[in-house]
Design an enzyme around this catalytic site. Structure first.
Site, PDB file in Angstrom:
ATOM      1  N   HIS A  40      59.263   5.987  38.691  1.00  0.00           N
ATOM      2  CA  HIS A  40      58.260   5.403  39.600  1.00  0.00           C
ATOM      3  C   HIS A  40      57.623   4.147  38.970  1.00  0.00           C
ATOM      4  O   HIS A  40      56.421   3.940  39.074  1.00  0.00           O
ATOM      5  CB  HIS A  40      57.215   6.457  39.995  1.00  0.00           C
ATOM      6  CG  HIS A  40      56.417   7.038  38.857  1.00  0.00           C
ATOM      7  ND1 HIS A  40      56.035   8.354  38.810  1.00  0.00           N
ATOM      8  CD2 HIS A  40      55.906   6.489  37.734  1.00  0.00           C
ATOM      9  CE1 HIS A  40      55.326   8.581  37.726  1.00  0.00           C
ATOM     10  NE2 HIS A  40      55.235   7.456  37.045  1.00  0.00           N
ATOM     11  N   HIS A  97      60.535   6.887  28.113  1.00  0.00           N
ATOM     12  CA  HIS A  97      59.701   5.697  27.917  1.00  0.00           C
ATOM     13  C   HIS A  97      58.417   6.038  27.187  1.00  0.00           C
ATOM     14  O   HIS A  97      57.910   7.143  27.271  1.00  0.00           O
ATOM     15  CB  HIS A  97      59.410   4.938  29.206  1.00  0.00           C
ATOM     16  CG  HIS A  97      58.534   5.615  30.235  1.00  0.00           C
ATOM     17  ND1 HIS A  97      58.885   6.763  30.893  1.00  0.00           N
ATOM     18  CD2 HIS A  97      57.326   5.259  30.747  1.00  0.00           C
ATOM     19  CE1 HIS A  97      57.941   7.080  31.781  1.00  0.00           C
ATOM     20  NE2 HIS A  97      56.971   6.185  31.704  1.00  0.00           N
ATOM     21  N   GLU A 126      56.755  12.768  31.765  1.00  0.00           N
ATOM     22  CA  GLU A 126      56.745  12.813  33.237  1.00  0.00           C
ATOM     23  C   GLU A 126      57.956  13.560  33.799  1.00  0.00           C
ATOM     24  O   GLU A 126      57.919  14.030  34.938  1.00  0.00           O
ATOM     25  CB  GLU A 126      56.723  11.386  33.820  1.00  0.00           C
ATOM     26  CG  GLU A 126      55.401  10.677  33.611  1.00  0.00           C
ATOM     27  CD  GLU A 126      55.414   9.240  34.135  1.00  0.00           C
ATOM     28  OE1 GLU A 126      54.326   8.707  34.397  1.00  0.00           O
ATOM     29  OE2 GLU A 126      56.490   8.640  34.279  1.00  0.00           O
TER      30      GLU A 126
HETATM   31  C1  DHB Z   1      55.053   2.057  33.662  1.00  0.00           C
HETATM   32  C2  DHB Z   1      54.111   2.918  34.204  1.00  0.00           C
HETATM   33  C3  DHB Z   1      54.467   4.194  34.574  1.00  0.00           C
HETATM   34  O1  DHB Z   1      53.583   5.058  35.129  1.00  0.00           O
HETATM   35  C4  DHB Z   1      55.747   4.639  34.382  1.00  0.00           C
HETATM   36  O2  DHB Z   1      56.024   5.911  34.742  1.00  0.00           O
HETATM   37  C5  DHB Z   1      56.708   3.794  33.870  1.00  0.00           C
HETATM   38  C6  DHB Z   1      56.350   2.501  33.500  1.00  0.00           C
HETATM   39  C7  DHB Z   1      54.672   0.681  33.267  1.00  0.00           C
HETATM   40  O3  DHB Z   1      53.485   0.349  33.343  1.00  0.00           O
HETATM   41  O4  DHB Z   1      55.574  -0.098  32.914  1.00  0.00           O
HETATM   42 FE    FE Z   2      54.208   6.990  35.312  1.00  0.00          FE
END
Ligand code: DHB
Ligand code: FE
Length: 278
Positions: free
Chosen positions: A12, A193, A240
């Protein structure tokens, strides 16, 4: 009787929504990513669910850090895109499905999942970006949505197994709804991430690919992942992915994998998308 016909796991990433909103999705950076979404869009348009349960996390948009429910069901008629500091995304408001949402609330609480109830809740990129990924830029979203917000941003988060079991309970709850409805369940977030600290920019394709494989083949292995393993291997925000397990739990045994896309980098994260039919 209602039944779950499809499931999707998808990242997302807010920059994906911004690329679409600014008309930059055709440029050299984004075009391969949006090309990867096309197969999922066509597939979902073919499924044409009557309603979708979208499992996502609020990123301190609707809930403050002073009030952090673990699981929240959205019961409202409509949910507005949240203002995350740059104004509300200019995407359609999200129509709810209060009848099915209240049924889910009753059944889940009876099944010992103590859900919080939201009669009003703005929805942030965790929910609106997946709708953009899967539906593009229609004048109205093609199906109503029941938001299910999961706390993944503040310790202590629910376990992966608790999320999987919640999905199984959602499957039972949907099956006991008397109206004929074809329901999709969409789990959002991930993939690997980390947005802050020394490991910012982390990605782990080996972990991600194994996660995608075992969503189909061995979801109980994923449900057994503990938080330390998830943070170490997928990054602090990669946590997540436990929300994809809510989706997978709702699909029951042996759903068919219909589509998969994996790409790095998108913004500073690994992007994944997987689709299932029951
Ligand atoms: C980013 C934010 C998010 O909530 C995520 O799930 C992935 C990336 C971002 O700020 O790049
Ligand atoms: Fe996120």
């Amino acid at each position: 009787m209602a039944r779950i016909v499809a499931g999707v796991g998808t990242s997302h990433i807010p920059a994906v929504g911004a690329a679409l909103d600014r008309g930059e999705h055709g440029n050299a950076y984004w075009a391969p990513i949006f090309a990867g979404f096309e197969g999922a869009r066509d597939w979902l348009a073919g499924i044409a669910p009557d309603v979708a349960i979208v499992v996502y996390n609020d990123h301190a948009s609707a809930f403050s850090l002073e009030l952090t429910p673990t699981f929240t069901l959205g019961l409202a008629e409509v949910f507005r895109p949240a203002d995350q500091g740059y104004g509300r995304r200019k995407v359609p408001d999200v129509a709810g499905h209060p009848d099915l949402a209240v049924h889910l609330l009753e059944r889940l609480v009876a099944d010992e999942f103590d859900m919080a109830q939201a009669l009003e809740m703005d929805v942030d990129h965790g929910l609106t970006v997946p709708l953009s990924v899967l539906c593009g830029t229609p004048p109205a979203w093609p199906f109503p949505v029941i938001p299910l917000a999961v706390n993944v941003i503040k310790y202590p988060q629910p376990t992966a197994r608790r999320c999987f079991r919640l999905g199984e309970a959602i499957g039972r709850a949907v099956a006991s709804y008397p109206e004929d409805l074809r329901v999709a369940v969409i789990g959002t977030g991930g993939m690997s991430h980390q947005l802050q600290g020394e490991r910012a920019g982390l990605w782990n394709p080996e972990f991600d690919r194994a996660f995608l494989d075992d969503l189909t083949a061995d979801p109980e292995r994923l449900a057994a992942l503990d938080h330390v393993t998830l943070v170490r291997d997928a990054g602090s925000e990669g946590m997540e992915l436990i929300m994809w397990l809510v989706m997978r739990g709702a699909l029951g045994t042996a759903p068919r994998e219909s589509y998969r896309f994996y790409h790095y980098p998108a913004s500073n994260t690994a992007l994944g998308l997987i689709a299932f039919e029951t």
